[in-house]
Design an enzyme around this catalytic site. Structure first.
Site, short mmCIF file in Angstrom:
data_model
loop_
_atom_site.label_atom_id
_atom_site.label_comp_id
_atom_site.label_asym_id
_atom_site.label_seq_id
_atom_site.Cartn_x
_atom_site.Cartn_y
_atom_site.Cartn_z
N HIS A 57 148.45 -25.17 -45.30
CA HIS A 57 147.61 -24.80 -46.44
C HIS A 57 148.35 -23.80 -47.33
CE1 HIS A 57 143.35 -24.25 -48.06
NE2 HIS A 57 144.08 -23.36 -48.75
N HIS A 59 149.41 -23.23 -51.82
CA HIS A 59 149.19 -23.69 -53.20
C HIS A 59 150.50 -23.52 -53.95
CE1 HIS A 59 144.67 -23.88 -53.11
NE2 HIS A 59 144.88 -23.07 -52.07
N GLN A 154 139.98 -27.02 -58.21
CA GLN A 154 139.82 -25.58 -58.10
C GLN A 154 138.54 -25.07 -58.76
OE1 GLN A 154 142.07 -22.50 -56.89
NE2 GLN A 154 139.86 -22.35 -56.87
N HIS A 212 138.20 -26.90 -49.18
CA HIS A 212 138.02 -25.45 -49.18
C HIS A 212 136.53 -25.21 -48.91
CE1 HIS A 212 141.97 -25.14 -50.98
NE2 HIS A 212 141.86 -23.84 -51.19
N GLU A 215 134.31 -20.48 -48.22
CA GLU A 215 135.20 -19.32 -48.34
C GLU A 215 134.45 -18.19 -49.06
OE1 GLU A 215 139.72 -18.01 -49.71
OE2 GLU A 215 138.83 -19.85 -50.54
N ASP A 311 148.39 -19.74 -47.21
CA ASP A 311 147.53 -19.92 -48.38
C ASP A 311 148.25 -19.64 -49.68
OD1 ASP A 311 145.31 -20.54 -49.86
OD2 ASP A 311 144.18 -18.75 -49.38
#
Length: 424
Positions: A57, A59, A154, A212, A215, A311
């Site tokens: 995971h 980005h 996102q 996701h 969170e 992350d």
């Protein structure tokens, strides 16, 4: 190539690893005969050998963007999303700009023994330029690293205009995994629908899923049950991942007991992000402050697959990071109260085999006769010391070739009286 006197992770004794071309052709006890025809023999002298590290995971389209157009001063997930939204309006990056940043981060990851990466890419952008950049990188670096790309909405599948259409377009362009962010949708109903949409698209296009999920510190954020239930109904749980699930750290035990039955039946995977979520969560608490992590220890004890990831590398959600997953392991063990001896000596599973299961690459992963010669050597002789001392990667070997080699630092004590105490 022969790797002589290797300590295989999780096994007793020392072994010789014989490599021909791209494959491991033999694993022999260290005392056995070594074929002297090999041009290269590396004596590891008992150093620990593992399969390559797996980053489940990250980005890569966000890396190295912290501070532009502004810093996330509150440290919250939501300000991070706002900073990123603002950045898209004022910073007009080219595809080459995105690739340049991503490749810098990939170099960091490679130095730390990572050869398998799942990266999320923001597709709430009509140009889909980030996705284009990462699709190109995925092909360009195949000799050294395997990359899976998650089409990640996102700013929401339904909270962002035509987010659902962009998500499907990303899959048609070649993304490997369907993403989602249900807790960021406008309503609970939209969040549930977004989960169903993600799994529907995955089923339609034969893709994996990585959401996701929850969170947030809100104990009423319970989309993980929706992810698990839908995965169970479709019979695709092993291809489905719930990332973050930090709200689970706030659930009451009665509800969690019921939830775990579903999670186990569904066979979904979990990714915990200790460094990033210790930074992001608990921001709305005064004291006591929540740790903001999912129930890693309890999931593992229930035989539910969990792995660790980083992350972010210096982006609006996390201002630090250098690609080193062993640091993530150490942080996670502390935060999850997993500092018992057995937890420590098996902790590297969280960035190796457990990650491979999450990425669905188990079949050809691991140090076994007949597998590709993909492995890492770290500067320690025990699993315990690997975690305690944060041992660096000495060699990263890919398809039988050394792609990374690190010479460890040497420290000399110039205090004769002090050194004498150890020699007597």
């Amino acid at each position: 190539m022969i790797l002589k006197s290797a300590k295989l992770y999780g096994q007793e004794g020392l072994w010789n690893i014989e490599i021909k071309g791209e494959q491991i052709v033999n694993l022999l006890p260290a005392d056995d005969f070594i074929d002297s025809s090999h041009e290269k023999v590396i004596d590891l002298a008992g150093k620990l050998v593992l399969p390559p590290f797996v980053e489940p995971h990250i980005h890569l389209d966000y890396v190295l963007t912290a501070g532009t157009p502004r810093w996330n001063q509150s440290g919250t997930l939501f300000e991070g999303i706002q900073c990123w939204s603002e950045r898209k309006l004022v910073v007009k990056e080219t595809k080459e700009d995105i690739k340049r940043r991503a490749l810098k981060a990939i170099e960091m990851q490679m130095k730390h023994g990572i050869q398998h990466v799942r990266t999320h890419v923001d597709i709430t952008d009509p140009s889909l330029i980030g996705l284009e950049a990462l699709l190109e990188i995925r092909e360009e670096i195949k000799p050294w690293m395997d990359i899976q790309i998650v089409a990640f909405p996102q700013e929401g599948i339904y909270a962002y205009p035509k987010g659902d259409e962009l998500l499907e377009e990303a899959l048609k362009m070649g993304a490997d995994v369907v993403g989602g962010i249900p807790h960021y949708e406008f309503t609970r109903e939209d969040g549930v629908q977004s989960v169903k949409k993600s799994l529907e698209l995955a089923y339609k296009y034969g893709k994996m899923v990585d959401i996701h999920c929850d969170e947030i510190d809100d104990e009423q954020s319970r989309f993980v049950e929706v992810v698990a239930a839908e995965a169970y109904k479709l019979g695709m749980g092993e291809l489905v991942t719930a990332s973050h699930t930090t709200a689970m750290g706030s659930y009451n035990d009665a509800y969690t007991y019921k939830l775990f039955k579903l999670l186990k039946q569904s066979k979904i995977n979990f990714v915990a992000l200790p460094k990033a979520n210790l930074h992001l969560q608990g921001r709305f608490d005064s004291y006591p402050k929540r740790r903001g992590l999912t129930r890693v220890k309890e999931l593992l004890e229930s035989d539910i697959n969990v792995c660790f990831g980083l992350d972010s590398i210096m982006d609006p959600w996390y201002p630090l990071g250098d690609g080193n997953l062993i640091r993530v392991v150490e942080m996670g063990l502390h935060a999850c109260h997993m500092t018992g001896y057995n937890d420590i000596v098996t902790a590297l599973n969280l960035i190796t085999s457990n990650g491979a299961k999450t990425l669905n690459i188990e079949e050809n992963y691991g140090i076994k006769k007949g597998n590709k010669a993909n492995l890492v050597v770290i500067n320690t002789e025990s699993e315990y010391e690997a975690v305690r001392c944060q041992s660096p990667v000495l060699y990263s070997i890919r398809n039988g070739e050394v792609i990374v080699e690190t010479k460890p630092a040497e420290t000399k004590m110039n205090i004769p009286e002090f050194s004498k105490q150890f020699s007597e």
